[in-house]
Design an enzyme around this catalytic site. Structure first.
Site, PDB file in Angstrom:
ATOM      1  N   SER A   1      -6.739  -2.959   2.323  1.00  0.00           N
ATOM      2  CA  SER A   1      -7.262  -2.377   1.089  1.00  0.00           C
ATOM      3  C   SER A   1      -7.799  -3.414   0.106  1.00  0.00           C
ATOM      4  O   SER A   1      -7.725  -3.238  -1.097  1.00  0.00           O
ATOM      5  CB  SER A   1      -6.181  -1.527   0.397  1.00  0.00           C
ATOM      6  OG  SER A   1      -5.927  -0.357   1.141  1.00  0.00           O
TER       7      SER A   1
ATOM      8  N   ARG B   1     -10.550   2.747  12.418  1.00  0.00           N
ATOM      9  CA  ARG B   1     -11.815   2.677  11.679  1.00  0.00           C
ATOM     10  C   ARG B   1     -12.300   1.237  11.660  1.00  0.00           C
ATOM     11  O   ARG B   1     -11.535   0.325  11.303  1.00  0.00           O
ATOM     12  CB  ARG B   1     -11.632   3.175  10.248  1.00  0.00           C
ATOM     13  CG  ARG B   1     -12.934   3.555   9.542  1.00  0.00           C
ATOM     14  CD  ARG B   1     -12.743   3.736   8.045  1.00  0.00           C
ATOM     15  NE  ARG B   1     -12.605   2.454   7.363  1.00  0.00           N
ATOM     16  CZ  ARG B   1     -11.590   2.126   6.566  1.00  0.00           C
ATOM     17  NH1 ARG B   1     -10.603   2.981   6.349  1.00  0.00           N
ATOM     18  NH2 ARG B   1     -11.557   0.952   5.984  1.00  0.00           N
TER      19      ARG B   1
ATOM     20  N   GLU C   1     -13.303  -6.006  10.383  1.00  0.00           N
ATOM     21  CA  GLU C   1     -11.929  -5.727  10.810  1.00  0.00           C
ATOM     22  C   GLU C   1     -11.819  -4.316  11.347  1.00  0.00           C
ATOM     23  O   GLU C   1     -12.731  -3.499  11.206  1.00  0.00           O
ATOM     24  CB  GLU C   1     -10.946  -5.921   9.656  1.00  0.00           C
ATOM     25  CG  GLU C   1     -11.169  -5.007   8.470  1.00  0.00           C
ATOM     26  CD  GLU C   1     -10.171  -5.266   7.351  1.00  0.00           C
ATOM     27  OE1 GLU C   1      -9.017  -4.826   7.489  1.00  0.00           O
ATOM     28  OE2 GLU C   1     -10.553  -5.902   6.350  1.00  0.00           O
TER      29      GLU C   1
ATOM     30  N   TYR D   1      -9.848   3.799  -4.345  1.00  0.00           N
ATOM     31  CA  TYR D   1      -8.889   4.891  -4.429  1.00  0.00           C
ATOM     32  C   TYR D   1      -8.828   5.621  -5.774  1.00  0.00           C
ATOM     33  O   TYR D   1      -8.365   6.758  -5.832  1.00  0.00           O
ATOM     34  CB  TYR D   1      -7.480   4.366  -4.099  1.00  0.00           C
ATOM     35  CG  TYR D   1      -7.363   3.828  -2.703  1.00  0.00           C
ATOM     36  CD1 TYR D   1      -7.431   4.678  -1.602  1.00  0.00           C
ATOM     37  CD2 TYR D   1      -7.203   2.467  -2.463  1.00  0.00           C
ATOM     38  CE1 TYR D   1      -7.329   4.183  -0.311  1.00  0.00           C
ATOM     39  CE2 TYR D   1      -7.091   1.970  -1.177  1.00  0.00           C
ATOM     40  CZ  TYR D   1      -7.154   2.839  -0.104  1.00  0.00           C
ATOM     41  OH  TYR D   1      -7.058   2.340   1.168  1.00  0.00           O
TER      42      TYR D   1
ATOM     43  N   ASP E   1     -14.871  -1.665  10.213  1.00  0.00           N
ATOM     44  CA  ASP E   1     -15.699  -2.002   9.061  1.00  0.00           C
ATOM     45  C   ASP E   1     -16.740  -3.037   9.482  1.00  0.00           C
ATOM     46  O   ASP E   1     -16.403  -4.065  10.092  1.00  0.00           O
ATOM     47  CB  ASP E   1     -14.835  -2.571   7.933  1.00  0.00           C
ATOM     48  CG  ASP E   1     -13.864  -1.529   7.375  1.00  0.00           C
ATOM     49  OD1 ASP E   1     -14.151  -0.324   7.509  1.00  0.00           O
ATOM     50  OD2 ASP E   1     -12.828  -1.932   6.815  1.00  0.00           O
TER      51      ASP E   1
ATOM     52  N   ASN F   1      -9.133  -1.055  11.154  1.00  0.00           N
ATOM     53  CA  ASN F   1      -7.965  -0.457  10.495  1.00  0.00           C
ATOM     54  C   ASN F   1      -7.338   0.534  11.466  1.00  0.00           C
ATOM     55  O   ASN F   1      -7.975   1.514  11.857  1.00  0.00           O
ATOM     56  CB  ASN F   1      -8.399   0.265   9.221  1.00  0.00           C
ATOM     57  CG  ASN F   1      -9.018  -0.687   8.226  1.00  0.00           C
ATOM     58  OD1 ASN F   1      -8.319  -1.374   7.509  1.00  0.00           O
ATOM     59  ND2 ASN F   1     -10.343  -0.752   8.198  1.00  0.00           N
TER      60      ASN F   1
ATOM     61  N   GLU G   1       0.819  -1.217   0.000  1.00  0.00           N
ATOM     62  CA  GLU G   1       0.000   0.000   0.000  1.00  0.00           C
ATOM     63  C   GLU G   1       0.853   1.269   0.000  1.00  0.00           C
ATOM     64  O   GLU G   1       0.394   2.339   0.393  1.00  0.00           O
ATOM     65  CB  GLU G   1      -0.934  -0.007   1.209  1.00  0.00           C
ATOM     66  CG  GLU G   1      -1.916  -1.158   1.221  1.00  0.00           C
ATOM     67  CD  GLU G   1      -2.800  -1.153   2.449  1.00  0.00           C
ATOM     68  OE1 GLU G   1      -3.697  -0.303   2.528  1.00  0.00           O
ATOM     69  OE2 GLU G   1      -2.582  -1.995   3.342  1.00  0.00           O
TER      70      GLU G   1
ATOM     71  N   GLY H   1      -6.735   5.347   5.848  1.00  0.00           N
ATOM     72  CA  GLY H   1      -6.334   6.264   4.791  1.00  0.00           C
ATOM     73  C   GLY H   1      -6.721   7.700   5.082  1.00  0.00           C
ATOM     74  O   GLY H   1      -7.711   7.972   5.758  1.00  0.00           O
TER      75      GLY H   1
END
Length: 326
Positions: free
Chosen positions: A154, A263, A279, A224, A265, A281, A26, A285
């Site tokens: 990602s 964050r 999960e 993205y 999800d 994060n 990433e 991002g």
């Protein structure tokens, strides 16, 4: 709901390194995140500088007098506890969760085991070590099934398997990114995400974002590099459901001992509105397409203010409860 202090003494933050780039899959996204953070901090008067660990040794941070680091690295050696451990040894406070929380959250299987042990809902799964075991998992979990690397982000290396004939290719793709492969029961419904700020009892869940991707295909390209995905924030979900998702996200965050920001999800099953954690994060991002800044704006926090608030909370594991403040 923001804890941002507009009177913050940015000079007291000292010399700041924005860690970006790195050597993970990433890297390019990390560079975009890092440049955004760097510009935001400089716009607020912070003495911030770009620092790419793939090009320079981390020991240079202390030699060059950096007071703290904003981690804008993604993936391995960025949000898996390794760079956090190095900064602990250097004694330089950093943003985001500490060594243990970062390491556990990066490992999707360990995360799911902890959540399951704590009674938090997450889709059923199997950890597999071969294409044959992947096919067996498909027989047990049913169709569709998600196959993905245990330690990657990602959606890299992820396949949605619809029939048994896809298992071999799906396994090989995931295994090309990691030595461990996770097969996960697919949850048909709405994809949501929740940004979290702070620590412990003072942690806050920002507004839920509902993600609507073409054909449900929220992959790396759509994340993205396109504008075909719709992000609803406010989510448009019933208020009771919104609050339940925020409460679940906070529980997931605290259970993994996260701090700073992260964050979560979550999939909401269409048939009965049951939420399932996918999960966490721990270094989300910060690009133009990123979700944490979007949720922050919905709560009245600008991108620049968000970056400052995260930076002001930089700390070390050894100083838990004694955050370095401006």
């Amino acid at each position: 709901m923001s804890q941002f202090d507009p009177k913050m003494d940015v000079a007291a933050l000292g010399k700041v390194a924005v860690l970006m780039g790195g050597d993970s899959a990433e890297r390019e996204i990390s560079l975009l995140s890092g440049q955004g953070v760097l510009q935001a901090l400089r716009a607020r008067g912070v003495d911030a500088h770009a620092f790419d660990p793939a090009a320079r040794a981390l020991c240079e941070l202390r030699r060059e007098g950096y007071a703290r680091c904003f981690i804008a690295l993604h993936g391995r050696h960025g949000e898996d506890g390794t760079v956090q451990g190095a900064l602990e040894l250097l004694g330089i406070p950093y943003t985001g969760p500490g060594v243990m929380a970062s390491s556990v959250a990066m490992d999707k299987t360990m995360t799911k085991r902890i959540w399951r042990a704590e009674g938090l809902p997450t889709p059923d799964w199997r950890l597999v070590g071969s294409a044959a075991e992947c096919a067996q998992a498909f027989a047990e979990l049913g169709s569709p099934m998600i196959v993905k690397p245990v330690r990657e982000g990602s959606t890299l290396g992820l396949t949605k398997v619809l029939h048994a004939g896809q298992c071999q290719a799906a396994y090989r793709l995931a295994a090309s990114h990691d030595s461990e492969v996770l097969c996960e029961q697919f949850v048909a419904g709405e994809e949501t995400t929740c940004a979290l700020l702070g620590q412990g009892a003072g942690a806050q869940a920002l507004p839920i974002i509902r993600i609507v991707a073409p054909g449900g295909n929220y992959d790396f390209q759509n994340k993205y590099y396109t504008d075909v995905v719709r992000y609803d924030c406010p989510s448009g979900l019933p208020e009771q459901e919104e609050q339940a998702l925020r409460a679940l996200s906070l529980a997931a965050y605290r259970t993994l001992a996260c701090r700073g920001w992260a964050r979560a999800d979550i999939m909401v099953r269409a048939s009965d509105r049951q939420p399932f954690l996918l999960e966490i994060n721990t270094s989300p991002g910060m690009t133009g397409h990123s979700l944490v800044p979007m949720a922050a704006r919905a709560s009245g926090l600008s991108y620049e203010a968000l970056c400052l608030q995260i930076l002001a909370g930089a700390s070390l594991d050894a100083w838990q409860g004694r955050e370095v403040r401006a």
